[in-house]
Scaffold this active site. Structure first.
Site, mmCIF file in Angstrom:
data_model
loop_
_atom_site.group_PDB
_atom_site.id
_atom_site.type_symbol
_atom_site.label_atom_id
_atom_site.label_comp_id
_atom_site.label_asym_id
_atom_site.label_seq_id
_atom_site.Cartn_x
_atom_site.Cartn_y
_atom_site.Cartn_z
ATOM 1 C CE1 TYR A 155 -4.244 1.316 -0.237
ATOM 2 C CE2 TYR A 155 -3.518 2.676 1.584
ATOM 3 C CZ TYR A 155 -4.327 2.594 0.589
ATOM 4 O OH TYR A 155 -5.185 3.509 0.580
ATOM 5 C CE LYS A 162 -7.243 6.161 0.744
ATOM 6 N NZ LYS A 162 -8.158 6.959 -0.107
HETATM 7 P P1 NAD Z 1 -12.483 3.543 -8.335
HETATM 8 O O1 NAD Z 1 -11.260 3.367 -9.246
HETATM 9 O O2 NAD Z 1 -13.694 3.170 -8.575
HETATM 10 O O3 NAD Z 1 -12.432 4.961 -7.701
HETATM 11 C C1 NAD Z 1 -11.387 5.775 -7.898
HETATM 12 C C2 NAD Z 1 -11.730 7.133 -8.316
HETATM 13 O O4 NAD Z 1 -10.695 7.909 -8.507
HETATM 14 C C3 NAD Z 1 -11.996 7.117 -9.935
HETATM 15 O O5 NAD Z 1 -13.379 7.151 -10.417
HETATM 16 C C4 NAD Z 1 -11.243 8.071 -10.595
HETATM 17 O O6 NAD Z 1 -11.513 8.572 -11.605
HETATM 18 C C5 NAD Z 1 -10.859 8.599 -9.477
HETATM 19 N N1 NAD Z 1 -9.597 9.787 -9.698
HETATM 20 C C6 NAD Z 1 -8.303 9.327 -9.673
HETATM 21 N N2 NAD Z 1 -7.559 10.540 -9.993
HETATM 22 C C7 NAD Z 1 -8.378 11.500 -10.018
HETATM 23 C C8 NAD Z 1 -8.224 12.879 -10.203
HETATM 24 N N3 NAD Z 1 -6.933 13.414 -10.548
HETATM 25 N N4 NAD Z 1 -9.366 13.721 -10.484
HETATM 26 C C9 NAD Z 1 -10.271 13.203 -10.031
HETATM 27 N N5 NAD Z 1 -11.015 11.911 -9.854
HETATM 28 C C10 NAD Z 1 -9.674 11.113 -9.733
HETATM 29 O O7 NAD Z 1 -11.994 2.839 -6.905
HETATM 30 P P2 NAD Z 1 -12.730 2.838 -5.414
HETATM 31 O O8 NAD Z 1 -12.085 1.834 -4.802
HETATM 32 O O9 NAD Z 1 -14.241 2.930 -5.593
HETATM 33 O O10 NAD Z 1 -11.903 4.053 -4.825
HETATM 34 C C11 NAD Z 1 -12.780 5.202 -4.241
HETATM 35 C C12 NAD Z 1 -12.034 5.710 -2.870
HETATM 36 O O11 NAD Z 1 -12.373 4.622 -1.844
HETATM 37 C C13 NAD Z 1 -10.623 5.887 -2.733
HETATM 38 O O12 NAD Z 1 -10.405 6.967 -2.104
HETATM 39 C C14 NAD Z 1 -10.052 4.684 -2.263
HETATM 40 O O13 NAD Z 1 -8.617 4.936 -1.783
HETATM 41 C C15 NAD Z 1 -10.817 4.249 -1.232
HETATM 42 N N6 NAD Z 1 -10.749 2.871 -0.724
HETATM 43 C C16 NAD Z 1 -10.951 1.666 -1.586
HETATM 44 C C17 NAD Z 1 -11.010 0.524 -1.250
HETATM 45 C C18 NAD Z 1 -11.011 -0.571 -1.939
HETATM 46 O O14 NAD Z 1 -10.562 -1.734 -1.470
HETATM 47 N N7 NAD Z 1 -11.214 -0.682 -3.189
HETATM 48 C C19 NAD Z 1 -10.821 0.341 0.289
HETATM 49 C C20 NAD Z 1 -10.815 1.384 1.070
HETATM 50 C C21 NAD Z 1 -10.956 2.607 0.553
HETATM 51 O O1 0WE Z 2 -6.825 2.818 -1.723
HETATM 52 C C1 0WE Z 2 -6.885 1.761 -2.634
HETATM 53 C C2 0WE Z 2 -6.375 2.055 -3.910
HETATM 54 C C3 0WE Z 2 -6.039 3.236 -4.511
HETATM 55 C C4 0WE Z 2 -5.102 3.199 -5.805
HETATM 56 C C5 0WE Z 2 -5.061 2.278 -6.588
HETATM 57 C C6 0WE Z 2 -4.569 2.391 -7.776
HETATM 58 C C7 0WE Z 2 -4.283 1.284 -9.011
HETATM 59 C C8 0WE Z 2 -4.119 1.664 -10.455
HETATM 60 C C9 0WE Z 2 -4.490 4.360 -6.000
HETATM 61 N N1 0WE Z 2 -3.616 4.428 -7.094
HETATM 62 C C10 0WE Z 2 -3.801 3.590 -7.962
HETATM 63 N N2 0WE Z 2 -3.126 3.721 -9.242
HETATM 64 C C11 0WE Z 2 -3.015 2.818 -10.486
HETATM 65 O O2 0WE Z 2 -2.581 3.031 -11.399
HETATM 66 N N3 0WE Z 2 -7.174 0.892 -1.824
HETATM 67 C C12 0WE Z 2 -7.744 0.764 -0.460
HETATM 68 C C13 0WE Z 2 -7.474 -0.390 -2.491
HETATM 69 C C14 0WE Z 2 -6.210 -1.196 -2.334
HETATM 70 O O3 0WE Z 2 -5.026 -1.012 -2.771
HETATM 71 C C15 0WE Z 2 -3.918 -1.815 -2.551
HETATM 72 C C16 0WE Z 2 -4.448 -2.406 -1.363
HETATM 73 C C17 0WE Z 2 -5.799 -2.048 -1.302
HETATM 74 C C18 0WE Z 2 -6.723 -2.652 -0.314
HETATM 75 C C19 0WE Z 2 -2.687 -1.667 -2.676
HETATM 76 C C20 0WE Z 2 -1.731 -2.636 -2.179
HETATM 77 C C21 0WE Z 2 -2.284 -3.438 -0.931
HETATM 78 C C22 0WE Z 2 -3.642 -3.257 -0.697
#
Ligand code: NAD
Ligand code: 0WE
Length: 262
Positions: A155, A162
């Site tokens: 991560y 975060k």
């Molecule tokens: P997702 O890919 O569906 O959403 C991420 C969004 O970020 C996308 O819509 C993308 O367009 C947007 N984004 C990236 N760069 C940007 C920029 N420069 N300007 C505007 N938008 C931008 O994935 P998600 O998992 O739904 O992520 C949403 C949030 O939830 C993130 O903050 C992520 O860290 C958080 N989160 C995700 C998880 C997981 O396991 N998926 C867990 C905890 C928290």
């Molecule tokens: O916040 C996240 C992911 C955020 C994210 C994901 C990507 C993938 C594609 C940010 N930047 C990028 N850039 C890319 O090019 N999560 C909480 C999901 C997540 O990501 C991990 C996790 C978990 C959970 C990465 C490593 C280990 C665990």
């Protein structure tokens, strides 16, 4: 009669129907909120527009959160169409993919600044630009992950981003509290979204998570949406500066074996 009848929500971070922001949108819509969406770039517009229209969205605008100009244009549009924002949903994160595997030590200066700009500073930039669109009773909500508190392999720089985001929530809660505006975060367990796809070891992590969580299951975007609904509604009227875990209890468990294999 919905909990959010007549309220207006601005939602950043829908990429597709797996997005956490989409789960939030559906929950807010169910309770009668009027929704506005933003998308990043034309490629995502083609995905976001039909989804947004399916919930009767009254505003669909581009916004790259790294651009002060696009943020200003967005808020000008919101001012025209809504005149205020009752709920601001920030579900945006980005780091260079090659810095989300291997040692944290390989993080570059540019990669560090990019991750913190998009994933942490953007919340403050948006709140600053929203200014008096946020009114007494408004709620600001962002999405975080437990990698801010403990080291989660790969991560890396996102964990640092975060941590900055969660601290920003507390500082913003104090600044906006005097205007009756609340600021909170949801810390979600792993969800299979676009942002999780292609992450090294995500599948194994996702499976182990469900074995180790007190509820013995993983987390859905509906789970996150329903907690978002609570944090956006008056049901949480005295909750601010908080990080609420929606992780089936996983972060409370301190040992590293499947709960039913003890
Ligand atoms: P997702 O890919 O569906 O959403 C991420 C969004 O970020 C996308 O819509 C993308 O367009 C947007 N984004 C990236 N760069 C940007 C920029 N420069 N300007 C505007 N938008 C931008 O994935 P998600 O998992 O739904 O992520 C949403 C949030 O939830 C993130 O903050 C992520 O860290 C958080 N989160 C995700 C998880 C997981 O396991 N998926 C867990 C905890 C928290
Ligand atoms: O916040 C996240 C992911 C955020 C994210 C994901 C990507 C993938 C594609 C940010 N930047 C990028 N850039 C890319 O090019 N999560 C909480 C999901 C997540 O990501 C991990 C996790 C978990 C959970 C990465 C490593 C280990 C665990």
């Amino acid at each position: 009669m919905g909990l959010l009848d007549g309220k207006k929500a601005l939602i950043l971070g829908v990429a597709n129907d797996h997005s956490i922001a989409w789960g939030v949108a559906q929950a807010l819509h169910r309770e009668g909120a009027e929704l506005g969406f933003t998308y990043l770039g034309e490629a995502l517009e083609r995905r976001v527009r039909p989804l947004a229209e399916s919930l009767g969205a009254s505003l669909i605008e581009p916004c790259d959160v790294s651009s002060d100009e696009q943020i200003a244009d967005l808020m000008a549009r919101v001012r025209e169409v809504y005149g205020r924002i009752d709920m601001l949903i920030h579900a945006v994160a980005f780091a260079n993919r090659d810095e989300l595997n291997g040692p944290f030590l390989k993080t570059t200066r540019q990669g560090f600044l990019l991750a913190l700009e998009i994933s942490a500073y953007s919340l403050t930039a948006l709140v600053k630009a929203a200014d008096n669109l946020l009114v007494p009773g408004s709620s600001v909500l962002t999405m975080t992950y437990h990698g801010s508190q403990q080291v989660i392999p790969n991560y890396n720089v996102m964990g640092v981003a975060k941590a900055a985001l969660e601290a920003s929530v507390r500082y913003l809660a104090v600044d906006l509290g005097q205007r009756g505006v609340r600021v909170n975060a949801i810390s979600a367990g792993p969800v299979r979204t676009l942002a999780a796809s292609g992450i090294a070891g995500f599948r194994a992590m996702y499976r182990q998570f469900a074995e180790r969580a007190p509820l013995r299951r993983s987390v859905t975007i509906e789970d996150v949406g329903n907690t978002a609904l609570w944090l956006c509604s008056d049901l949480s009227s005295a909750v601010t500066g908080e990080v609420v875990y929606v992780d089936a209890g996983h972060h409370h468990v301190g040992f590293n074996v499947a709960l039913d294999e003890r």
